[in-house]
Design an enzyme around this catalytic site. Structure first.
Site, PDB file in Angstrom:
ATOM      1  N   GLU A   1     -14.185 -20.735 -15.025  1.00 60.69           N
ATOM      2  CA  GLU A   1     -15.492 -20.904 -15.666  1.00 60.69           C
ATOM      3  C   GLU A   1     -16.404 -21.802 -14.821  1.00 60.69           C
ATOM      4  OE1 GLU A   1     -16.651 -19.315 -18.211  1.00 60.69           O
ATOM      5  OE2 GLU A   1     -14.967 -18.667 -19.446  1.00 60.69           O
TER       6      GLU A   1
ATOM      7  N   HIS B   1     -17.312 -11.567 -18.159  1.00 60.74           N
ATOM      8  CA  HIS B   1     -16.727 -11.512 -19.492  1.00 60.74           C
ATOM      9  C   HIS B   1     -16.634 -10.104 -20.078  1.00 60.74           C
ATOM     10  CE1 HIS B   1     -17.143 -15.809 -19.165  1.00 60.74           C
ATOM     11  NE2 HIS B   1     -16.657 -16.006 -20.368  1.00 60.74           N
TER      12      HIS B   1
ATOM     13  N   ARG C   1     -29.257 -16.547 -21.667  1.00 60.83           N
ATOM     14  CA  ARG C   1     -27.909 -17.056 -21.949  1.00 60.83           C
ATOM     15  C   ARG C   1     -26.836 -16.004 -21.671  1.00 60.83           C
ATOM     16  NH1 ARG C   1     -25.686 -20.692 -27.117  1.00 60.83           N
ATOM     17  NH2 ARG C   1     -23.563 -20.813 -26.333  1.00 60.83           N
TER      18      ARG C   1
ATOM     19  N   GLU D   1     -28.818 -16.355 -27.330  1.00 55.64           N
ATOM     20  CA  GLU D   1     -28.514 -15.281 -26.387  1.00 55.64           C
ATOM     21  C   GLU D   1     -29.428 -14.073 -26.524  1.00 55.64           C
ATOM     22  OE1 GLU D   1     -24.541 -12.936 -25.145  1.00 55.64           O
ATOM     23  OE2 GLU D   1     -24.240 -15.079 -25.394  1.00 55.64           O
TER      24      GLU D   1
ATOM     25  N   ASN E   1     -22.189 -14.819 -19.458  1.00 55.65           N
ATOM     26  CA  ASN E   1     -21.115 -13.839 -19.671  1.00 55.65           C
ATOM     27  C   ASN E   1     -20.680 -13.150 -18.378  1.00 55.65           C
ATOM     28  OD1 ASN E   1     -20.892 -14.142 -22.530  1.00 55.65           O
ATOM     29  ND2 ASN E   1     -22.816 -13.028 -22.738  1.00 55.65           N
TER      30      ASN E   1
ATOM     31  N   HIS F   1     -12.984  -9.795 -21.167  1.00 53.80           N
ATOM     32  CA  HIS F   1     -12.590  -9.620 -22.564  1.00 53.80           C
ATOM     33  C   HIS F   1     -11.835  -8.310 -22.763  1.00 53.80           C
ATOM     34  CE1 HIS F   1     -15.767 -12.556 -24.429  1.00 53.80           C
ATOM     35  NE2 HIS F   1     -14.743 -13.178 -23.896  1.00 53.80           N
TER      36      HIS F   1
ATOM     37  N   LYS G   1     -21.309 -21.795 -29.842  1.00 51.96           N
ATOM     38  CA  LYS G   1     -20.679 -20.525 -30.200  1.00 51.96           C
ATOM     39  C   LYS G   1     -19.324 -20.810 -30.837  1.00 51.96           C
ATOM     40  CE  LYS G   1     -22.508 -17.114 -26.936  1.00 51.96           C
ATOM     41  NZ  LYS G   1     -22.106 -16.163 -25.891  1.00 51.96           N
TER      42      LYS G   1
ATOM     43  N   LYS H   1     -25.073 -25.340 -18.201  1.00 51.19           N
ATOM     44  CA  LYS H   1     -24.969 -24.652 -19.487  1.00 51.19           C
ATOM     45  C   LYS H   1     -25.987 -25.209 -20.479  1.00 51.19           C
ATOM     46  CE  LYS H   1     -22.152 -22.598 -22.937  1.00 51.19           C
ATOM     47  NZ  LYS H   1     -20.813 -22.192 -23.380  1.00 51.19           N
TER      48      LYS H   1
ATOM     49  N   HIS I   1      -7.549 -16.483 -21.034  1.00 49.77           N
ATOM     50  CA  HIS I   1      -8.992 -16.206 -20.958  1.00 49.77           C
ATOM     51  C   HIS I   1      -9.593 -16.452 -19.575  1.00 49.77           C
ATOM     52  CE1 HIS I   1     -13.147 -15.773 -22.086  1.00 49.77           C
ATOM     53  NE2 HIS I   1     -13.410 -17.010 -21.710  1.00 49.77           N
TER      54      HIS I   1
ATOM     55  N   ARG J   1     -20.914 -24.371 -47.138  1.00 54.36           N
ATOM     56  CA  ARG J   1     -22.163 -23.863 -46.556  1.00 54.36           C
ATOM     57  C   ARG J   1     -22.619 -24.664 -45.340  1.00 54.36           C
ATOM     58  NH1 ARG J   1     -23.500 -23.146 -52.192  1.00 54.36           N
ATOM     59  NH2 ARG J   1     -23.214 -20.958 -52.723  1.00 54.36           N
TER      60      ARG J   1
END
Length: 364
Positions: free
Chosen positions: A185, A248, A241, A237, A245, A252, A143, A227, A266, A121
């Site tokens: 990036e 992206h 935030r 997000e 992206n 993606h 993330k 960042k 990527h 947990r």
């Protein structure tokens, strides 16, 4: 020569250390954060070159390190990879007061962070990113995720690390293609919110990529600072935030359409995705063509792809790309979310994009 940036999240704030040779201090930084066995998760590539040094450093301060070496590559970031890693972590005997260390690129950071977040947990974890992409992006902000057949990073959670140690000396052993993928990036930060930084990259990016210590540290630290500030204002997000992206949504989709393979890694997907986002912005009358041309020119000069045609054949079908975009996490109320620009350094979020314009850009 180093800098420390704080990701300010109240009681969950943590430092991001950026500098040359920082692995030497890893033991001193990690020891106060945990008790008991300390799993160090890495991949076959990093293990061959850097693991022995890290184990030596943590051993000197009495840490009981338990290395776990996974296969390198995006395929490891999967349900099967998560199951394997979870089993290996449990075998180490790590307990609720323990710390999982992610020592690798984005795949290892995402997977180890996710496993730590759900094991017992929730266990604490630390990031020691070994790629430029991980140092400037995926290691900061919490993330974590795995990929599925439906798309990238669709199963995961927000789980902030306790510390990030970005040792720029580790980048010297990175293959050129991986270094450039991370540079995409870096360019993203200038393109989305700092035109002055983009100009600095035009003048100094090549020097940093060639290994100039001061330029490289400045480049990584500035990216992390941008960042960290965005994450502090919008951790999960809900708004700002999403600007991170940029490139992206397209990127993606391109990765999914090429099977998450070495045809397109990527950062290369992000580079093409940014160029497409700028082209779409120009087509919609939002962005000066000169700014779009500047971005494309800088990506190409750095050695990055900027067009769909730069991907090894066969060319991804437009319908397949649109279908992949439909699975994207940024879809809301059935509408695709795009990060578009009004110029370099001026990104914004919109859901009001005509599908025909998207198709035209993808077919261009």
């Amino acid at each position: 020569m180093s800098e420390t940036i704080t990701v300010r999240l109240g009681a969950r704030s943590y430092p991001v250390h950026v500098g040359h040779g920082l692995v030497a201090q890893a033991g001193a930084w990690l020891k106060p954060l945990a008790s008991g066995p300390m799993p160090i998760v890495t991949d076959t590539n990093v293990a061959k070159i850097h693991l022995a040094r890290l184990l030596e450093v943590v051993g000197e301060v009495g840490i009981d390190a338990r290395p776990i070496v996974l296969e390198a590559g995006e395929a490891t970031k999967s349900f099967a990879g998560l199951e394997k890693l979870s089993g290996e972590l449990l075998k180490t005997g790590v307990d609720r007061g323990g710390l999982v260390v992610a020592f690798g690129g984005g795949v290892i950071g995402d997977l180890a962070g996710f496993a730590a977040g759900i094991l017992k947990r929730g266990l604490d974890f630390a990031q020691i990113p070994t790629t430029l992409l991980a140092q400037v992006d995926s290691s900061v902000g919490g993330k974590t995720a795995i990929n599925t057949a439906e798309g990238k990073n669709l199963v995961g959670l927000f789980h902030q690390p306790r510390i990030v140690i970005a040792d720029t000396a580790l980048l010297a052993t990175l293959p050129r293609r991986e270094l450039l993928a991370g540079y995409a990036e870096v360019v993203k930060y200038g393109a989305l919110g700092d035109a002055e930084f983009f100009s600095w990259l035009e003048q100094n990016g090549a020097k940093a990529l060639a290994g100039d210590k001061a330029a490289l540290i400045h480049m990584v630290a500035h990216s992390c600072r941008m960042k960290a500030a965005i994450v502090a204002r919008d951790e999960r997000e809900a708004g700002e935030r999403a600007l991170l992206n940029l490139g992206h949504t397209f990127g993606h989709a391109l990765e999914a359409a090429t099977g998450f393979s070495t045809r397109l890694i990527h950062g290369e997907g992000v580079a093409i995705g940014m160029a497409l986002a700028f082209q779409l912005s120009v087509r919609l009358g939002l962005c000066p063509k000169d700014d779009s041309d500047r971005l494309t020119r800088h990506l190409k000069e750095a050695g990055l792809p900027a067009f769909i045609g730069d991907i090894a054949p066969p060319r991804p079908a437009t319908d397949a790309l649109l279908a992949a975009m439909g699975h994207d996490k940024k879809v809301k109320d059935g509408k695709l979310t795009f990060i578009l620009v009004r110029g370099l350094g001026r990104a914004f979020v919109t859901r009001d994009v005509p599908l025909d314009a998207v198709k035209d850009v993808l077919n261009g």
